[in-house]
Design a protein around this motif. Sequence first.
Motif, PDB file in Angstrom:
ATOM      1  N   ASN A  11      18.606   1.777  11.020  1.00 46.86           N
ATOM      2  CA  ASN A  11      19.359   2.387   9.928  1.00 46.86           C
ATOM      3  C   ASN A  11      18.955   1.807   8.578  1.00 46.86           C
ATOM      4  O   ASN A  11      18.800   2.538   7.597  1.00 46.86           O
ATOM      5  N   ILE A  12      18.770   0.495   8.534  1.00 49.43           N
ATOM      6  CA  ILE A  12      18.342  -0.159   7.294  1.00 49.43           C
ATOM      7  C   ILE A  12      16.978   0.371   6.865  1.00 49.43           C
ATOM      8  O   ILE A  12      16.756   0.677   5.690  1.00 49.43           O
ATOM      9  N   LEU A  13      16.062   0.495   7.806  1.00 47.70           N
ATOM     10  CA  LEU A  13      14.711   0.967   7.471  1.00 47.70           C
ATOM     11  C   LEU A  13      14.711   2.433   7.055  1.00 47.70           C
ATOM     12  O   LEU A  13      13.937   2.822   6.174  1.00 47.70           O
ATOM     13  N   ASN A  14      15.557   3.244   7.661  1.00 51.95           N
ATOM     14  CA  ASN A  14      15.659   4.640   7.222  1.00 51.95           C
ATOM     15  C   ASN A  14      16.185   4.721   5.798  1.00 51.95           C
ATOM     16  O   ASN A  14      15.675   5.497   4.978  1.00 51.95           O
ATOM     17  N   VAL A  15      17.189   3.918   5.468  1.00 51.52           N
ATOM     18  CA  VAL A  15      17.711   3.888   4.099  1.00 51.52           C
ATOM     19  C   VAL A  15      16.645   3.367   3.144  1.00 51.52           C
ATOM     20  O   VAL A  15      16.442   3.926   2.048  1.00 51.52           O
ATOM     21  N   ALA A  16      15.928   2.313   3.536  1.00 50.36           N
ATOM     22  CA  ALA A  16      14.856   1.767   2.698  1.00 50.36           C
ATOM     23  C   ALA A  16      13.794   2.826   2.419  1.00 50.36           C
ATOM     24  O   ALA A  16      13.321   2.963   1.286  1.00 50.36           O
TER      25      ALA A  16
ATOM     26  N   PHE B 283      12.541   8.385  -2.153  1.00 48.21           N
ATOM     27  CA  PHE B 283      12.717   9.818  -2.415  1.00 48.21           C
ATOM     28  C   PHE B 283      12.982  10.132  -3.889  1.00 48.21           C
ATOM     29  O   PHE B 283      12.333  11.034  -4.451  1.00 48.21           O
ATOM     30  N   PRO B 284      13.901   9.431  -4.580  1.00 48.57           N
ATOM     31  CA  PRO B 284      14.109   9.754  -6.001  1.00 48.57           C
ATOM     32  C   PRO B 284      12.851   9.564  -6.846  1.00 48.57           C
ATOM     33  O   PRO B 284      12.589  10.340  -7.775  1.00 48.57           O
TER      34      PRO B 284
ATOM     35  N   TRP C  69       7.235   0.813   9.066  1.00 49.05           N
ATOM     36  CA  TRP C  69       8.014  -0.328   9.537  1.00 49.05           C
ATOM     37  C   TRP C  69       9.012   0.144  10.592  1.00 49.05           C
ATOM     38  O   TRP C  69       9.219  -0.497  11.615  1.00 49.05           O
ATOM     39  N   TYR C  70       9.635   1.286  10.351  1.00 45.06           N
ATOM     40  CA  TYR C  70      10.571   1.881  11.311  1.00 45.06           C
ATOM     41  C   TYR C  70       9.867   2.150  12.645  1.00 45.06           C
ATOM     42  O   TYR C  70      10.384   1.815  13.708  1.00 45.06           O
TER      43      TYR C  70
ATOM     44  N   MET D 142       6.864   4.001  -0.740  1.00 42.18           N
ATOM     45  CA  MET D 142       8.157   3.548  -0.205  1.00 42.18           C
ATOM     46  C   MET D 142       8.522   4.329   1.061  1.00 42.18           C
ATOM     47  O   MET D 142       8.959   3.740   2.049  1.00 42.18           O
ATOM     48  N   ILE D 143       8.329   5.635   1.016  1.00 40.45           N
ATOM     49  CA  ILE D 143       8.684   6.479   2.164  1.00 40.45           C
ATOM     50  C   ILE D 143       7.786   6.171   3.356  1.00 40.45           C
ATOM     51  O   ILE D 143       8.263   5.922   4.470  1.00 40.45           O
TER      52      ILE D 143
END
Length: 175
Positions: free
Chosen positions: A107-112, A117-118, A145-146, A138-139
């Motif tokens: 979950n942390i890596l998905n948010v990271a 995206f912005p 990493w995910y 970043m994406i």
Amino acid sequence: MTTESRIASFFGLDDMGWAKHANPWSGWTRFITCLPLFALAVWSRVWLGWWSLVPIAGALLWIWLNPRAFGPVQDDRAWIARGVFGERFWSNRHRVPVPARHQIMPNILNVASLTGFPFLVWGLVAIDPWPTIFGMAMIIGGKLWYIDRMAILYEDMIVQRPELRYRQPSETSSR
């Protein structure tokens, strides 16, 4: 049902779908081509005007087609294949629980990853290479990493339950 399992279902990821998705050719071409092609297609509006919708549609078609374009992976030796199979375990964690040590980091890596995206949107709207490249980095970096964490999840799961190890499905399998 998890958000990830809904997404997998939307993309038609049954046994054969996951096996094709795990093909290293599919995985690496997704990382190398999908986001950069989409960004270039959006930028093409400067040169093509409304005709840029054609390359945008082509990029979106490739994003949809990519997991289906390659044959099923033969085995789970490739890092990216193990990562995709771990992603499958993660998306199905509501049915088969994953080890406790894997409950938070995905979950942390998905948010990271989403924090890029912005920047990507800003770069695409402004036709500015720096926020575009930063957002894509970043994406893609977060997603790599995910996938690495998902490969570790896969390895942990098959140690605990060897029957979960990938076996190449038949063409008629659709579980």
